[in-house]
Design a protein around this motif. Structure first.
Motif, PDB file in Angstrom:
ATOM      1  N   SER A 199      -4.740  31.562 -20.772  1.00 30.94           N
ATOM      2  CA  SER A 199      -4.492  30.492 -20.522  1.00 30.94           C
ATOM      3  C   SER A 199      -5.582  29.596 -21.147  1.00 30.94           C
ATOM      4  CB  SER A 199      -4.662  29.845 -19.082  1.00 30.94           C
ATOM      5  OG  SER A 199      -5.851  29.919 -18.639  1.00 30.94           O
ATOM      6  N   TRP A 200      -5.067  28.325 -21.925  1.00 30.28           N
ATOM      7  CA  TRP A 200      -5.993  27.634 -22.602  1.00 30.28           C
ATOM      8  C   TRP A 200      -7.186  27.081 -21.886  1.00 30.28           C
ATOM      9  CZ3 TRP A 200      -8.560  25.901 -26.437  1.00 30.28           C
ATOM     10  CH2 TRP A 200      -9.271  24.542 -26.695  1.00 30.28           C
ATOM     11  N   GLN A 201      -6.917  26.647 -20.676  1.00 24.87           N
ATOM     12  CA  GLN A 201      -7.890  26.085 -19.666  1.00 24.87           C
ATOM     13  C   GLN A 201      -8.948  26.842 -19.367  1.00 24.87           C
ATOM     14  OE1 GLN A 201      -7.702  22.615 -18.653  1.00 24.87           O
ATOM     15  NE2 GLN A 201     -10.077  23.115 -18.002  1.00 24.87           N
ATOM     16  N   GLY A 202      -8.579  28.322 -18.850  1.00 28.20           N
ATOM     17  CA  GLY A 202      -9.490  29.229 -18.661  1.00 28.20           C
ATOM     18  C   GLY A 202     -10.245  29.918 -20.017  1.00 28.20           C
ATOM     19  N   PHE A 203      -9.588  29.791 -21.044  1.00 26.22           N
ATOM     20  CA  PHE A 203     -10.285  30.194 -22.263  1.00 26.22           C
ATOM     21  C   PHE A 203     -11.479  29.121 -22.666  1.00 26.22           C
ATOM     22  CE2 PHE A 203     -10.882  29.433 -26.790  1.00 26.22           C
ATOM     23  CZ  PHE A 203     -11.172  30.687 -27.372  1.00 26.22           C
ATOM     24  N   ALA A 204     -10.973  28.045 -22.491  1.00 35.28           N
ATOM     25  CA  ALA A 204     -11.908  26.830 -22.804  1.00 35.28           C
ATOM     26  C   ALA A 204     -13.149  26.781 -21.890  1.00 35.28           C
ATOM     27  CB  ALA A 204     -11.013  25.583 -23.036  1.00 35.28           C
ATOM     28  N   ASP A 205     -12.649  26.811 -20.825  1.00 35.50           N
ATOM     29  CA  ASP A 205     -13.786  26.739 -19.398  1.00 35.50           C
ATOM     30  C   ASP A 205     -14.669  27.962 -19.832  1.00 35.50           C
ATOM     31  OD1 ASP A 205     -12.551  24.695 -18.350  1.00 35.50           O
ATOM     32  OD2 ASP A 205     -11.781  25.592 -16.926  1.00 35.50           O
ATOM     33  N   ARG A 206     -14.341  29.197 -20.150  1.00 36.44           N
ATOM     34  CA  ARG A 206     -15.242  30.138 -20.258  1.00 36.44           C
ATOM     35  C   ARG A 206     -16.021  29.984 -21.715  1.00 36.44           C
ATOM     36  NH1 ARG A 206     -13.631  36.459 -19.973  1.00 36.44           N
ATOM     37  NH2 ARG A 206     -15.708  37.334 -20.605  1.00 36.44           N
ATOM     38  N   VAL A 207     -15.643  29.721 -22.628  1.00 34.81           N
ATOM     39  CA  VAL A 207     -16.110  29.661 -23.978  1.00 34.81           C
ATOM     40  C   VAL A 207     -17.139  28.430 -24.118  1.00 34.81           C
ATOM     41  CG1 VAL A 207     -16.052  29.834 -26.562  1.00 34.81           C
ATOM     42  CG2 VAL A 207     -14.306  31.367 -25.072  1.00 34.81           C
ATOM     43  N   ALA A 208     -16.896  27.370 -23.630  1.00 33.70           N
ATOM     44  CA  ALA A 208     -17.391  26.216 -23.805  1.00 33.70           C
ATOM     45  C   ALA A 208     -18.842  26.436 -22.855  1.00 33.70           C
ATOM     46  CB  ALA A 208     -16.626  25.128 -22.986  1.00 33.70           C
ATOM     47  N   GLN A 209     -19.119  27.442 -22.097  1.00 33.88           N
ATOM     48  CA  GLN A 209     -20.163  27.612 -21.599  1.00 33.88           C
ATOM     49  C   GLN A 209     -21.259  28.639 -22.315  1.00 33.88           C
ATOM     50  OE1 GLN A 209     -20.938  25.995 -18.553  1.00 33.88           O
ATOM     51  NE2 GLN A 209     -18.913  25.204 -18.906  1.00 33.88           N
ATOM     52  N   LEU A 210     -20.939  29.102 -23.425  1.00 34.00           N
ATOM     53  CA  LEU A 210     -21.545  30.037 -24.256  1.00 34.00           C
ATOM     54  C   LEU A 210     -22.480  29.489 -25.211  1.00 34.00           C
ATOM     55  CD1 LEU A 210     -19.018  32.968 -24.740  1.00 34.00           C
ATOM     56  CD2 LEU A 210     -20.722  32.620 -22.678  1.00 34.00           C
ATOM     57  N   PRO A 211     -23.726  29.480 -25.168  1.00 36.51           N
ATOM     58  CA  PRO A 211     -24.512  28.703 -26.186  1.00 36.51           C
ATOM     59  C   PRO A 211     -24.746  29.683 -27.431  1.00 36.51           C
ATOM     60  CG  PRO A 211     -26.103  30.195 -24.684  1.00 36.51           C
ATOM     61  CD  PRO A 211     -24.597  30.106 -24.177  1.00 36.51           C
ATOM     62  N   SER A 212     -25.446  28.979 -28.498  1.00 37.92           N
ATOM     63  CA  SER A 212     -25.941  29.858 -29.690  1.00 37.92           C
ATOM     64  C   SER A 212     -26.742  30.806 -29.180  1.00 37.92           C
ATOM     65  CB  SER A 212     -26.345  28.951 -30.794  1.00 37.92           C
ATOM     66  OG  SER A 212     -25.464  27.962 -31.048  1.00 37.92           O
ATOM     67  N   CYS A 213     -26.828  32.038 -30.146  1.00 43.93           N
ATOM     68  CA  CYS A 213     -27.774  33.051 -29.858  1.00 43.93           C
ATOM     69  C   CYS A 213     -28.033  33.553 -31.093  1.00 43.93           C
ATOM     70  CB  CYS A 213     -27.310  34.092 -28.920  1.00 43.93           C
ATOM     71  SG  CYS A 213     -25.745  34.920 -29.346  1.00 43.93           S
ATOM     72  N   MET A 214     -29.312  34.476 -31.274  1.00 42.38           N
ATOM     73  CA  MET A 214     -29.560  34.896 -32.611  1.00 42.38           C
ATOM     74  C   MET A 214     -30.589  36.314 -32.143  1.00 42.38           C
ATOM     75  SD  MET A 214     -31.772  33.271 -35.789  1.00 42.38           S
ATOM     76  CE  MET A 214     -33.200  33.116 -34.873  1.00 42.38           C
ATOM     77  N   THR A 215     -30.206  37.233 -32.882  1.00 40.65           N
ATOM     78  CA  THR A 215     -31.206  38.289 -33.103  1.00 40.65           C
ATOM     79  C   THR A 215     -31.363  38.449 -34.521  1.00 40.65           C
ATOM     80  OG1 THR A 215     -30.121  39.455 -31.312  1.00 40.65           O
ATOM     81  CG2 THR A 215     -31.281  40.794 -32.751  1.00 40.65           C
ATOM     82  N   ARG A 216     -32.882  38.432 -34.916  1.00 40.00           N
ATOM     83  CA  ARG A 216     -33.405  38.430 -36.263  1.00 40.00           C
ATOM     84  C   ARG A 216     -33.216  39.940 -36.606  1.00 40.00           C
ATOM     85  NH1 ARG A 216     -35.793  34.070 -37.607  1.00 40.00           N
ATOM     86  NH2 ARG A 216     -36.771  32.635 -36.259  1.00 40.00           N
ATOM     87  N   THR A 217     -32.449  40.042 -37.862  1.00 38.97           N
ATOM     88  CA  THR A 217     -32.163  41.239 -38.559  1.00 38.97           C
ATOM     89  C   THR A 217     -31.753  41.043 -40.083  1.00 38.97           C
ATOM     90  OG1 THR A 217     -31.280  43.319 -38.650  1.00 38.97           O
ATOM     91  CG2 THR A 217     -29.942  41.331 -38.274  1.00 38.97           C
ATOM     92  N   ILE A 218     -31.997  41.902 -40.940  1.00 37.83           N
ATOM     93  CA  ILE A 218     -31.827  41.930 -42.193  1.00 37.83           C
ATOM     94  C   ILE A 218     -30.348  42.308 -42.556  1.00 37.83           C
ATOM     95  CG2 ILE A 218     -32.296  42.615 -44.646  1.00 37.83           C
ATOM     96  CD1 ILE A 218     -35.093  42.838 -43.533  1.00 37.83           C
ATOM     97  N   ASP A 219     -29.610  41.379 -43.129  1.00 41.73           N
ATOM     98  CA  ASP A 219     -28.145  41.950 -43.669  1.00 41.73           C
ATOM     99  C   ASP A 219     -27.184  42.113 -42.459  1.00 41.73           C
ATOM    100  OD1 ASP A 219     -28.930  41.406 -46.273  1.00 41.73           O
ATOM    101  OD2 ASP A 219     -29.487  43.693 -46.517  1.00 41.73           O
ATOM    102  N   GLY A 220     -27.311  41.446 -41.714  1.00 48.28           N
ATOM    103  CA  GLY A 220     -26.399  41.302 -40.316  1.00 48.28           C
ATOM    104  C   GLY A 220     -25.245  40.798 -40.400  1.00 48.28           C
ATOM    105  N   ILE A 221     -24.637  40.240 -39.220  1.00 50.28           N
ATOM    106  CA  ILE A 221     -23.252  39.518 -39.280  1.00 50.28           C
ATOM    107  C   ILE A 221     -23.608  38.415 -38.312  1.00 50.28           C
ATOM    108  CG2 ILE A 221     -22.348  40.971 -37.495  1.00 50.28           C
ATOM    109  CD1 ILE A 221     -19.701  40.668 -38.650  1.00 50.28           C
ATOM    110  N   GLY A 222     -22.933  37.227 -38.828  1.00 47.13           N
ATOM    111  CA  GLY A 222     -22.738  36.074 -37.946  1.00 47.13           C
ATOM    112  C   GLY A 222     -21.568  35.702 -37.369  1.00 47.13           C
ATOM    113  N   TYR A 223     -21.142  35.069 -36.391  1.00 44.20           N
ATOM    114  CA  TYR A 223     -20.133  34.695 -35.934  1.00 44.20           C
ATOM    115  C   TYR A 223     -20.287  33.203 -35.571  1.00 44.20           C
ATOM    116  CZ  TYR A 223     -19.372  39.712 -35.235  1.00 44.20           C
ATOM    117  OH  TYR A 223     -18.857  41.023 -35.274  1.00 44.20           O
TER     118      TYR A 223
END
Length: 277
Positions: A199-223
């Motif tokens: 559901s849109w509501q369930g998806f949006a409620d869940r994902v809206a709570q997720l903050p940015s994050c980072m793990t330092r590495t060389i030649d990794g992948i970003g989303y």
């Protein structure tokens, strides 16, 4: 530093503080000479030395060599600012969407059948960007996918070497052509999606709570994830998320991979660099 008033005077060793004191007392003319390790053994007139101009009670013209150094430094500073601005627009602005000719989420009309939309960016090292726009409708989900033939990131000029005057030379990037990008649009039933997308509501409620994050590495992948929800844009970056520390973000990434596979868009996740195609 070594110092002498004229070419015929014997050189003497002085500290920068001692030199500046003599200048402040009016004992040094702009034609006096100095040399340091930075001049590679070359004697130069002190009008090419910045401490001379800072300490002198008389404002003399800047020497030619110092003038060139100041101009070069200003050019480098301006270029660094341009590169920083461009890279920031790539990572956090609209440069990717504009270059791939994608409409902003805010422009998608949330009315009628459309309940809401999200955009998922996959930004791996060395391979093209992949962008997936997921539109929730009452009856199904529409997914627009795009993957560049070559990476927009590698279309930017790159520093090839630093020149003797402290500037750098840049080599052109690989031309980026949005018309050559691989594109597809498909729809998928709610019966075939991971639970996160039920559901849109369930998806949006869940994902809206997720903050940015980072793990330092060389030649990794970003989303990167964008969500237009409750009349505001939620835009976060998950750079090399760690499976332990960022398990919630990893779960959403996995759910996106599952829905893309289920929708027949797995080829976009496996796209190779242009030279391997």
């Amino acid at each position: 530093m070594e110092f002498r008033h004229t070419e015929t005077d014997p050189p003497v060793e002085v500290t920068v503080d001692e030199f500046c004191k003599m200048v402040a007392e009016g004992k040094v003319n702009p034609t006096a000479l100095y040399r340091t390790l930075w001049t590679s053994g070359e004697w130069r007139t002190v009008d090419n030395l910045l401490p001379f101009h800072r300490s002198s009670p008389v404002k003399y013209p800047i020497g030619k060599r110092l003038f060139e150094e100041i101009v070069n430094e200003q050019r480098k500073k301006l270029r660094r600012a341009e590169i920083s601005s461009r890279d920031h627009e790539y990572m956090y602005g609209t440069l990717i969407e504009d270059s791939y000719r994608l409409p902003s989420l805010e422009c998608l009309p949330v009315s009628g059948q459309l309940l809401g939309a999200a955009r998922f960016f996959v930004l791996p090292s060395f391979t093209p960007e992949r962008i997936f726009t997921v539109a929730f409708r009452e009856a199904d989900i529409i997914i627009d996918a795009v993957c560049g033939k070559s990476a927009l990131w590698y279309s930017f000029p790159r520093v090839s070497r630093t020149t003797s005057d402290g500037l750098w030379e840049e080599t052109p990037g690989v031309p980026f052509h949005p018309d050559q990008a691989l594109r597809a649009t498909t729809k998928i039933s709610y019966h075939d999606v991971p639970d996160v997308f039920l559901s849109w509501q369930g998806f949006a409620d869940r994902v809206a709570q997720l903050p940015s994050c980072m793990t330092r590495t060389i030649d990794g992948i970003g989303y990167r994830h964008k969500l237009f929800y409750n009349q505001r844009l939620i835009d976060v970056m998950w750079a090399n998320p760690d499976r332990t520390e960022h398990s919630a973000q990893i779960a959403i990434i996995a759910a996106y991979e599952q829905i893309l596979q289920a929708a027949g868009l797995g080829e976009f996740l496996k796209a190779k660099r242009q030279s391997e195609a």
